[in-house]
Design an enzyme around this catalytic site. Structure first.
Site, PDB file in Angstrom:
ATOM      1  N   CYS A 112       0.818  -1.233   0.000  1.00  0.00           N
ATOM      2  CA  CYS A 112       0.000   0.000   0.000  1.00  0.00           C
ATOM      3  C   CYS A 112       0.840   1.267   0.000  1.00  0.00           C
ATOM      4  O   CYS A 112       0.309   2.353  -0.209  1.00  0.00           O
ATOM      5  CB  CYS A 112      -0.959  -0.017   1.178  1.00  0.00           C
ATOM      6  N   HIS A 254      -3.664   6.854   1.876  1.00  0.00           N
ATOM      7  CA  HIS A 254      -4.058   5.521   1.427  1.00  0.00           C
ATOM      8  C   HIS A 254      -5.414   5.191   2.055  1.00  0.00           C
ATOM      9  O   HIS A 254      -5.621   5.384   3.264  1.00  0.00           O
ATOM     10  CB  HIS A 254      -2.979   4.514   1.824  1.00  0.00           C
ATOM     11  N   ASN A 284     -10.342  -0.922  -0.042  1.00  0.00           N
ATOM     12  CA  ASN A 284      -8.901  -0.670   0.008  1.00  0.00           C
ATOM     13  C   ASN A 284      -8.275  -1.307  -1.232  1.00  0.00           C
ATOM     14  O   ASN A 284      -8.237  -2.531  -1.349  1.00  0.00           O
ATOM     15  CB  ASN A 284      -8.372  -1.297   1.307  1.00  0.00           C
TER      16      ASN A 284
HETATM   17  O1  UT7 Z   1      -3.876  -1.429   3.513  1.00  0.00           O
HETATM   18  C1  UT7 Z   1      -3.141  -1.360   4.703  1.00  0.00           C
HETATM   19  C2  UT7 Z   1      -3.319  -2.552   5.471  1.00  0.00           C
HETATM   20  N1  UT7 Z   1      -4.555  -2.797   6.124  1.00  0.00           N
HETATM   21  C3  UT7 Z   1      -5.143  -1.983   7.007  1.00  0.00           C
HETATM   22  O2  UT7 Z   1      -4.857  -0.833   7.175  1.00  0.00           O
HETATM   23  C4  UT7 Z   1      -6.178  -2.611   7.872  1.00  0.00           C
HETATM   24  C5  UT7 Z   1      -6.115  -2.115   9.284  1.00  0.00           C
HETATM   25  N2  UT7 Z   1      -7.063  -2.796  10.155  1.00  0.00           N
HETATM   26  C6  UT7 Z   1      -8.413  -2.638  10.046  1.00  0.00           C
HETATM   27  O3  UT7 Z   1      -8.896  -1.930   9.177  1.00  0.00           O
HETATM   28  C7  UT7 Z   1      -9.282  -3.308  11.073  1.00  0.00           C
HETATM   29  O4  UT7 Z   1      -8.467  -3.887  12.067  1.00  0.00           O
HETATM   30  C8  UT7 Z   1     -10.244  -4.390  10.489  1.00  0.00           C
HETATM   31  C9  UT7 Z   1     -11.328  -3.711   9.683  1.00  0.00           C
HETATM   32  C10 UT7 Z   1      -9.491  -5.392   9.645  1.00  0.00           C
HETATM   33  C11 UT7 Z   1     -10.930  -5.133  11.636  1.00  0.00           C
HETATM   34  O5  UT7 Z   1     -11.619  -4.208  12.469  1.00  0.00           O
HETATM   35  P1  UT7 Z   1     -11.403  -4.214  14.045  1.00  0.00           P
HETATM   36  O6  UT7 Z   1     -12.237  -3.163  14.594  1.00  0.00           O
HETATM   37  O7  UT7 Z   1      -9.928  -4.136  14.319  1.00  0.00           O
HETATM   38  O8  UT7 Z   1     -11.993  -5.610  14.440  1.00  0.00           O
HETATM   39  P2  UT7 Z   1     -11.311  -6.742  15.342  1.00  0.00           P
HETATM   40  O9  UT7 Z   1     -10.405  -7.570  14.525  1.00  0.00           O
HETATM   41  O10 UT7 Z   1     -10.793  -6.124  16.600  1.00  0.00           O
HETATM   42  O11 UT7 Z   1     -12.574  -7.602  15.739  1.00  0.00           O
HETATM   43  C12 UT7 Z   1     -13.586  -7.078  16.616  1.00  0.00           C
HETATM   44  C13 UT7 Z   1     -14.739  -8.086  16.657  1.00  0.00           C
HETATM   45  C14 UT7 Z   1     -14.287  -9.515  16.892  1.00  0.00           C
HETATM   46  O12 UT7 Z   1     -15.313 -10.163  17.628  1.00  0.00           O
HETATM   47  P3  UT7 Z   1     -15.151 -10.402  19.211  1.00  0.00           P
HETATM   48  O13 UT7 Z   1     -13.911 -11.199  19.387  1.00  0.00           O
HETATM   49  O14 UT7 Z   1     -15.043  -9.015  19.809  1.00  0.00           O
HETATM   50  O15 UT7 Z   1     -16.427 -11.113  19.574  1.00  0.00           O
HETATM   51  C15 UT7 Z   1     -14.220 -10.100  15.515  1.00  0.00           C
HETATM   52  O16 UT7 Z   1     -14.379 -11.500  15.517  1.00  0.00           O
HETATM   53  O17 UT7 Z   1     -15.401  -8.099  15.391  1.00  0.00           O
HETATM   54  C16 UT7 Z   1     -15.371  -9.420  14.849  1.00  0.00           C
HETATM   55  N3  UT7 Z   1     -15.210  -9.283  13.413  1.00  0.00           N
HETATM   56  C17 UT7 Z   1     -16.231  -9.168  12.586  1.00  0.00           C
HETATM   57  N4  UT7 Z   1     -17.566  -9.146  12.766  1.00  0.00           N
HETATM   58  C18 UT7 Z   1     -18.367  -8.996  11.705  1.00  0.00           C
HETATM   59  C19 UT7 Z   1     -14.051  -9.236  12.704  1.00  0.00           C
HETATM   60  N5  UT7 Z   1     -14.320  -9.076  11.398  1.00  0.00           N
HETATM   61  C20 UT7 Z   1     -15.673  -9.036  11.288  1.00  0.00           C
HETATM   62  C21 UT7 Z   1     -16.551  -8.892  10.214  1.00  0.00           C
HETATM   63  N6  UT7 Z   1     -17.880  -8.866  10.459  1.00  0.00           N
HETATM   64  N7  UT7 Z   1     -16.110  -8.749   8.943  1.00  0.00           N
END
Ligand code: UT7
Length: 327
Positions: A112, A254, A284
């Protein structure tokens, strides 16, 4: 010498996949994706669309916008992590399709941050007189690398390409600020689709189909990294070039996640209106996201002669950086 962007172009596939369609095959919802990422839809390549075809379409539009002839281009850099082939490189395939016979062509792989590094590379060449007119493209067909069963990644990414023409002109160039931290590379990985080390035994064929050969991401780790490093590197690039925040018209970040962009704006104490976004429509698109957004802003008349923009990229590697562009 400095480089001036004198044309932009973009191409995104017509095939639009919204959050409801994703929720039909992984456990997620439109509400969750919108709230946690800002993404509402993404474009997915179909039919004949590839990293090369999208790069060519974006490149042609940038050349038209710049009003130059293909023969003037003496450098083509394509930033991609999702090339059709390992050899030849995407930039050479673009050269063939566009007929840019005078150009030296190579690809750059820095995820990225790739487009930003392609811009810096071309600028440095132009500054020391090696090349004069560069076509810079970010093109990604990330849908090929997606694990469509992993809701932590497949909700985020999309396909597309963006391009700029950068021309040498008299003046002082702004210095970029860039960093890499290979020690933290495990946060965002994708094994080669051709993992040669496994081909020497009978497991080789299976390895080629392995879901491990898809993008894997520790989303929270990447999120935390971006929140710390992006404001920091923007501060550095402003200081390096003796610019104040008030001198900057727009920050073109980005398009990884709306919450990252909002948090960066907050940490810089800059109004969110200075941070245009389009991840809601395209997701993205990795190294294509900055030039796609730049093209949208250019074509909608939001950029004016003399505007100072900050471009900032961050992602796998880990890599990150910022550059000042005078429009
Ligand atoms: O291009 C450069 C590289 N990439 C990035 O910049 C990505 C950076 N990271 C992010 O954008 C975020 O971390 C994500 C969008 C990937 C994930 O969001 P988050 O707020 O960090 O979610 P999380 O991984 O902390 O998960 C929170 C909760 C979890 O459930 P519990 O354990 O709290 O019950 C996950 O299992 O949300 C759950 N979860 C989802 N639920 C519904 C994770 N993904 C999903 C989903 N739909 N797609």
């Amino acid at each position: 010498m400095k480089g001036k962007i004198c044309g932009t172009g973009a191409y995104v596939p017509g095939n639009r996949m919204d959050n409801h369609q994703i929720a039909a095959f992984v456990e997620t919802s439109d509400e969750w994706i919108k709230e946690r990422t800002g993404v509402e839809a993404r474009r997915i390549a179909s039919g004949e669309e590839t990293t090369v075809s999208m790069a060519c379409a974006a490149g042609r539009r940038a050349i038209d916008d710049a009003g130059i002839s293909v023969g003037e281009i003496d450098l083509i850099i394509v930033s991609t992590t999702s090339s059709n082939l390992i050899l030849p490189c995407t930039a050479c395939e673009v050269q063939r399709e566009l007929g840019a016979e005078q150009a030296t062509c190579f690809d750059l792989s820095a995820a990225c941050t790739g487009f930003l590094l392609a811009y810096n590379t071309a600028l440095a060449y132009i500054n020391c007189g090696v090349y004069h007119t560069a076509l810079l493209i970010g093109s990604e067909c990330l849908s090929n690398l997606m694990d469509w069963k992993d809701r932590g990644t497949c909700i985020l990414f999309g396909d597309g390409a963006g391009a700029v023409v950068l021309k040498g002109t008299e003046g002082e160039m702004y210095l970029p600020s860039t960093r890499s931290e290979g020690a933290k590379g495990a946060a965002l990985t994708c094994k080669s689709r051709h993992d040669w080390s496994n081909l020497h035994d009978e497991s080789g064929a299976a390895a080629m189909q392995d879901p491990d050969h898809r993008i894997g991401m520790d989303g929270q780790a990447v999120f935390r990294f971006a929140l710390k490093r992006v404001p920091e590197v923007i501060g550095e690039v402003l200081q390096e070039n003796q610019l104040r925040k008030e001198d900057i018209t727009l920050y073109i970040l980005h398009q990884a996640n709306k919450r990252i962009v909002e948090a960066v704006a907050k940490r810089l104490e800059e109004p969110i209106e200075k941070f245009p976004m389009n991840m809601q429509e395209y997701g993205n698109t990795s190294s294509a996201s900055i030039p796609i957004l730049l093209d949208e802003l250019n074509r909608s008349g939001r950029l004016h002669e003399g505007d100072k923009l900050v471009l900032a990229g961050f992602g796998a590697g880990l890599t990150w950086g910022a550059a000042v562009v005078e429009w």
